[in-house]
Design a protein around this motif. Structure first.
Motif, PDB file in Angstrom:
ATOM      1  N   PRO A  65       0.800  -1.223   0.000  1.00 34.69           N
ATOM      2  CA  PRO A  65       0.000   0.000   0.000  1.00 34.69           C
ATOM      3  C   PRO A  65       0.832   1.272   0.000  1.00 34.69           C
ATOM      4  CG  PRO A  65       0.030  -0.960   2.181  1.00 34.69           C
ATOM      5  CD  PRO A  65       0.675  -1.964   1.262  1.00 34.69           C
ATOM      6  N   PHE A  66       2.092   1.185   0.435  1.00 36.10           N
ATOM      7  CA  PHE A  66       2.969   2.354   0.461  1.00 36.10           C
ATOM      8  C   PHE A  66       4.067   2.273  -0.595  1.00 36.10           C
ATOM      9  CE2 PHE A  66       1.357   1.961   4.860  1.00 36.10           C
ATOM     10  CZ  PHE A  66       0.723   3.195   4.967  1.00 36.10           C
ATOM     11  N   GLY A  67       3.895   1.389  -1.578  1.00 37.16           N
ATOM     12  CA  GLY A  67       4.900   1.258  -2.614  1.00 37.16           C
ATOM     13  C   GLY A  67       5.989   0.279  -2.217  1.00 37.16           C
ATOM     14  N   LEU A  68       7.074   0.293  -2.968  1.00 35.90           N
ATOM     15  CA  LEU A  68       8.169  -0.634  -2.715  1.00 35.90           C
ATOM     16  C   LEU A  68       9.480  -0.001  -3.139  1.00 35.90           C
ATOM     17  CD1 LEU A  68       8.556  -3.214  -5.540  1.00 35.90           C
ATOM     18  CD2 LEU A  68       6.577  -1.709  -5.547  1.00 35.90           C
ATOM     19  N   GLY A  69      10.560  -0.506  -2.531  1.00 32.77           N
ATOM     20  CA  GLY A  69      11.892  -0.099  -2.930  1.00 32.77           C
ATOM     21  C   GLY A  69      12.279   1.283  -2.445  1.00 32.77           C
ATOM     22  N   PRO A  70      13.345   1.840  -3.036  1.00 30.77           N
ATOM     23  CA  PRO A  70      13.901   3.107  -2.551  1.00 30.77           C
ATOM     24  C   PRO A  70      13.027   4.327  -2.813  1.00 30.77           C
ATOM     25  CG  PRO A  70      15.066   2.363  -4.513  1.00 30.77           C
ATOM     26  CD  PRO A  70      14.167   1.243  -4.111  1.00 30.77           C
ATOM     27  N   ARG A  71      11.958   4.180  -3.551  1.00 28.04           N
ATOM     28  CA  ARG A  71      11.024   5.306  -3.751  1.00 28.04           C
ATOM     29  C   ARG A  71       9.694   5.060  -3.038  1.00 28.04           C
ATOM     30  NH1 ARG A  71      13.012  10.006  -6.832  1.00 28.04           N
ATOM     31  NH2 ARG A  71      14.916   9.217  -7.765  1.00 28.04           N
ATOM     32  N   SER A  72       9.669   4.131  -2.100  1.00 30.16           N
ATOM     33  CA  SER A  72       8.443   3.901  -1.334  1.00 30.16           C
ATOM     34  C   SER A  72       8.186   5.086  -0.413  1.00 30.16           C
ATOM     35  CB  SER A  72       8.548   2.612  -0.533  1.00 30.16           C
ATOM     36  OG  SER A  72       9.619   2.681   0.389  1.00 30.16           O
ATOM     37  N   CYS A  73       7.017   5.119   0.176  1.00 28.29           N
ATOM     38  CA  CYS A  73       6.583   6.261   0.988  1.00 28.29           C
ATOM     39  C   CYS A  73       7.419   6.387   2.259  1.00 28.29           C
ATOM     40  CB  CYS A  73       5.110   6.101   1.350  1.00 28.29           C
ATOM     41  SG  CYS A  73       4.482   7.381   2.457  1.00 28.29           S
ATOM     42  N   GLU A  74       8.061   7.546   2.433  1.00 27.00           N
ATOM     43  CA  GLU A  74       8.854   7.784   3.642  1.00 27.00           C
ATOM     44  C   GLU A  74       7.984   7.861   4.890  1.00 27.00           C
ATOM     45  OE1 GLU A  74      11.151   9.146   0.148  1.00 27.00           O
ATOM     46  OE2 GLU A  74       9.171   9.745   0.900  1.00 27.00           O
ATOM     47  N   GLY A  75       6.731   8.230   4.725  1.00 26.01           N
ATOM     48  CA  GLY A  75       5.852   8.421   5.873  1.00 26.01           C
ATOM     49  C   GLY A  75       4.997   7.223   6.222  1.00 26.01           C
ATOM     50  N   ALA A  76       5.341   6.016   5.725  1.00 26.65           N
ATOM     51  CA  ALA A  76       4.496   4.842   5.938  1.00 26.65           C
ATOM     52  C   ALA A  76       4.297   4.546   7.419  1.00 26.65           C
ATOM     53  CB  ALA A  76       5.098   3.633   5.233  1.00 26.65           C
ATOM     54  N   ALA A  77       5.377   4.538   8.198  1.00 29.16           N
ATOM     55  CA  ALA A  77       5.262   4.214   9.625  1.00 29.16           C
ATOM     56  C   ALA A  77       4.430   5.260  10.356  1.00 29.16           C
ATOM     57  CB  ALA A  77       6.652   4.100  10.249  1.00 29.16           C
ATOM     58  N   LEU A  78       4.636   6.526  10.023  1.00 32.00           N
ATOM     59  CA  LEU A  78       3.854   7.597  10.655  1.00 32.00           C
ATOM     60  C   LEU A  78       2.382   7.465  10.296  1.00 32.00           C
ATOM     61  CD1 LEU A  78       3.562  10.278  12.179  1.00 32.00           C
ATOM     62  CD2 LEU A  78       4.156  11.453  10.038  1.00 32.00           C
ATOM     63  N   ALA A  79       2.086   7.161   9.040  1.00 34.74           N
ATOM     64  CA  ALA A  79       0.688   7.016   8.615  1.00 34.74           C
ATOM     65  C   ALA A  79      -0.019   5.922   9.398  1.00 34.74           C
ATOM     66  CB  ALA A  79       0.621   6.730   7.119  1.00 34.74           C
ATOM     67  N   MET A  80       0.668   4.814   9.641  1.00 33.00           N
ATOM     68  CA  MET A  80       0.055   3.722  10.402  1.00 33.00           C
ATOM     69  C   MET A  80      -0.226   4.156  11.842  1.00 33.00           C
ATOM     70  SD  MET A  80      -0.508   1.111   8.454  1.00 33.00           S
ATOM     71  CE  MET A  80      -0.723  -0.244   9.629  1.00 33.00           C
ATOM     72  N   VAL A  81       0.702   4.861  12.461  1.00 33.10           N
ATOM     73  CA  VAL A  81       0.491   5.338  13.828  1.00 33.10           C
ATOM     74  C   VAL A  81      -0.701   6.284  13.882  1.00 33.10           C
ATOM     75  CG1 VAL A  81       1.473   6.799  15.653  1.00 33.10           C
ATOM     76  CG2 VAL A  81       2.869   5.014  14.594  1.00 33.10           C
ATOM     77  N   GLU A  82      -0.745   7.246  12.965  1.00 36.07           N
ATOM     78  CA  GLU A  82      -1.848   8.207  12.944  1.00 36.07           C
ATOM     79  C   GLU A  82      -3.187   7.504  12.717  1.00 36.07           C
ATOM     80  OE1 GLU A  82       0.318  12.217  11.166  1.00 36.07           O
ATOM     81  OE2 GLU A  82      -0.729  10.856   9.806  1.00 36.07           O
ATOM     82  N   ALA A  83      -3.226   6.621  11.734  1.00 38.60           N
ATOM     83  CA  ALA A  83      -4.486   5.970  11.385  1.00 38.60           C
ATOM     84  C   ALA A  83      -4.997   5.090  12.520  1.00 38.60           C
ATOM     85  CB  ALA A  83      -4.324   5.152  10.107  1.00 38.60           C
ATOM     86  N   GLU A  84      -4.117   4.327  13.155  1.00 41.96           N
ATOM     87  CA  GLU A  84      -4.554   3.467  14.263  1.00 41.96           C
ATOM     88  C   GLU A  84      -5.047   4.306  15.439  1.00 41.96           C
ATOM     89  OE1 GLU A  84      -1.838   0.291  15.331  1.00 41.96           O
ATOM     90  OE2 GLU A  84      -1.193   0.127  13.244  1.00 41.96           O
ATOM     91  N   LEU A  85      -4.380   5.405  15.719  1.00 39.73           N
ATOM     92  CA  LEU A  85      -4.827   6.282  16.797  1.00 39.73           C
ATOM     93  C   LEU A  85      -6.215   6.839  16.508  1.00 39.73           C
ATOM     94  CD1 LEU A  85      -4.644   8.216  19.231  1.00 39.73           C
ATOM     95  CD2 LEU A  85      -3.291   9.743  17.772  1.00 39.73           C
ATOM     96  N   VAL A  86      -6.395   7.384  15.315  1.00 40.10           N
ATOM     97  CA  VAL A  86      -7.686   7.996  14.968  1.00 40.10           C
ATOM     98  C   VAL A  86      -8.798   6.955  15.004  1.00 40.10           C
ATOM     99  CG1 VAL A  86      -8.980   9.183  13.160  1.00 40.10           C
ATOM    100  CG2 VAL A  86      -6.610   9.833  13.628  1.00 40.10           C
ATOM    101  N   LEU A  87      -8.548   5.796  14.422  1.00 39.31           N
ATOM    102  CA  LEU A  87      -9.566   4.746  14.440  1.00 39.31           C
ATOM    103  C   LEU A  87      -9.903   4.327  15.866  1.00 39.31           C
ATOM    104  CD1 LEU A  87      -8.249   2.575  11.477  1.00 39.31           C
ATOM    105  CD2 LEU A  87     -10.454   3.773  11.556  1.00 39.31           C
TER     106      LEU A  87
END
Length: 464
Positions: free
Chosen positions: A388-410
């Motif tokens: 969901p956040f892409g793959l390799g060296p151009r994957s999303c830098e904010g993937a870990a932050l997005a998961m933290v934010e989303a789990e908190l909000v939910l």
């Protein structure tokens, strides 16, 4: 082995003479066009892609491994983002320049210390939104999930990356609207799509929106505390320390705001949509929250690791509705993709949605089943079956932050409310830089009594 003009040979796909823009529009967008292509032609498809001439789309996670180290994006495909940036398109800067910049961004966006430092403020912002939603629930008014959750996510990323938030909810809404004006115009240019309204009026509106966005970021940068009190969670301080230019810092901030508020907001929205359609799963998530949180209204940072089912729900939602439905790379050398010879300079298209709907790795792929992500179920699955956040060296830098934010909000919202879809609305996924619902997702809310079951699921399959 190559075909005429360097086109990879033996790769199936629609006739090259087909009008790509017309075919994409007829399918309802590039995301749904990819589902159609791979259903018809198999896991590797050659197709005409606006902005890239001919591309090779790969929906097999095993074959994707051959492309996982590519650190180049096709410039034409991402040039629609260039107007947002004055220091070089951050989506397509060369690998030698991209690597150091990415390391700085990861040091800010991916680290647990910075997540934990901002967590209490994120919880407060979420609780403020829940309070406003409670007032609407009391009057029976529905809420528009994407609109409100995108604004919440934008305020979070401003707190996180800029060291300060936007001045008001109204300004957050203006920024969201401005991004929409810019992206609608430039995506329409990229895909040669027909958009309602006068073309000149759209151009002027997009130009004014971009000027507003830049002025907003400049105001935040001017107000930034240069003392670095926010430490490793301060993006601006990290970029300054790395020696980046003022223009690059502003562009980095603007692109981070763009990516973070859209992707996180829609991921949460689609998750709530799925839970509203599957009350059994909603009840199970709520029961887990009751057990972990007790009488607390919001989790602490350390509670997230105990919310295993909620995490599975979020992951399954992003499988079915990946926030960014596709990506692309450009090969820098010849490579073999299974039995196919791919020459250097070829656009490799990543159809994230089609990868996530590949029945070989996801049986009954249209069924919503969070338990696909238990450790046991995940053990034998190829690592790139879920991207969901892409793959390799151009994957999303904010993937870990997005998961933290989303789990908190939910956690906060599911602890407090039951969600029900407004009757007779049509929820249609469309691409607008992210996988957006065309007319938003409208819900009515009921205050939740902890421990009370939410009923049986009325449906198990999705209309994709």
């Amino acid at each position: 082995m190559r075909g005429d003009g360097g086109t990879p040979a033996r790769i199936p796909g629609p006739p090259a003479a087909d009008d790509a823009a017309e075919a994409i529009a007829a399918a309802g967008g590039l995301h749904t066009y990819q589902l159609k292509l791979h259903a018809e032609y198999g896991p590797v498809v050659r197709f005409p892609l606006p902005g890239a001439d001919v591309a090779v789309s790969v929906a097999d996670p095993v074959l994707l491994e051959a492309t996982a180290k590519i650190d180049k994006r096709p410039e034409k495909l991402f040039e629609f983002l260039a107007p947002l940036q004055e220091s070089g398109n951050l989506q397509t800067i060369p690998a030698a320049e991209h690597g150091p910049w990415r390391r700085v961004m990861l040091s800010v966006l991916a680290g647990r210390p910075s997540h934990e430092a901002r967590f209490a403020r994120f919880a407060a912002l979420t609780s403020e939104l829940a309070g406003r939603w409670a007032a609407r629930a009391a009057t029976g008014d529905a809420v528009a999930l994407q609109k409100d959750l995108s604004e919440l996510s934008l305020r979070m990323i401003c707190e996180y990356a800029l060291g300060s938030g936007l001045e008001s909810d109204e300004s957050a809404g203006r920024v969201v609207s401005a991004f929409e004006d810019v992206l609608t115009e430039y995506l329409a240019r990229l895909y040669h799509a027909d958009v309602a309204g006068d073309a000149e009026e759209r151009r002027v509106r997009a130009d004014e929106a971009l000027a507003y966005l830049r002025a907003t970021v400049d105001r935040v940068l001017a107000a930034h505390d240069p003392s670095g009190k926010a430490g490793r969670s301060d993006m601006i301080a990290a970029l300054v320390e790395a020696g980046e230019s003022p223009a690059r810092i502003r562009d980095s901030v603007l692109m981070t705001m763009l990516a973070a508020h859209h992707t996180t907001g829609v991921a949460i929205s689609w998750t709530l949509y799925l839970l509203a359609r599957h009350p059994d799963a909603a009840a199970r998530a709520a029961a887990e929250l009751d057990r972990v949180l007790g009488d607390r209204a919001a989790p602490g940072y350390g509670d997230l690791k105990e919310l295993a089912y909620l995490e599975r729900v979020l992951k399954e939602a992003m499988r079915l509705y990946p926030p960014g439905p596709y990506g692309a790379r450009e090969t820098t050398e010849d490579l073999m993709l299974g039995d196919h010879a791919i020459p250097a300079g070829t656009t490799i298209f990543y159809p994230f949605w089609a990868v996530h709907m590949n029945p070989e790795y996801w049986p009954e792929p249209e069924v919503f089943d969070p338990d696909r992500f238990t450790p046991e179920a995940s053990a034998g699955r190829p690592r790139l079956a879920y991207i969901p956040f892409g793959l390799g060296p151009r994957s999303c830098e904010g993937a870990a932050l997005a998961m933290v934010e989303a789990e908190l909000v939910l956690a906060v919202l599911l602890r407090r409310f039951r969600f029900q879809l407004v009757p007779e609305q049509t929820v249609t996924p469309i691409e607008r830089f992210v996988l957006w619902a065309a007319e938003d997702i409208h819900m009515t809310l009921t205050p939740r009594v902890p421990g009370r079951d939410q009923g049986r699921s009325p449906t198990s399959k999705l209309d994709i």
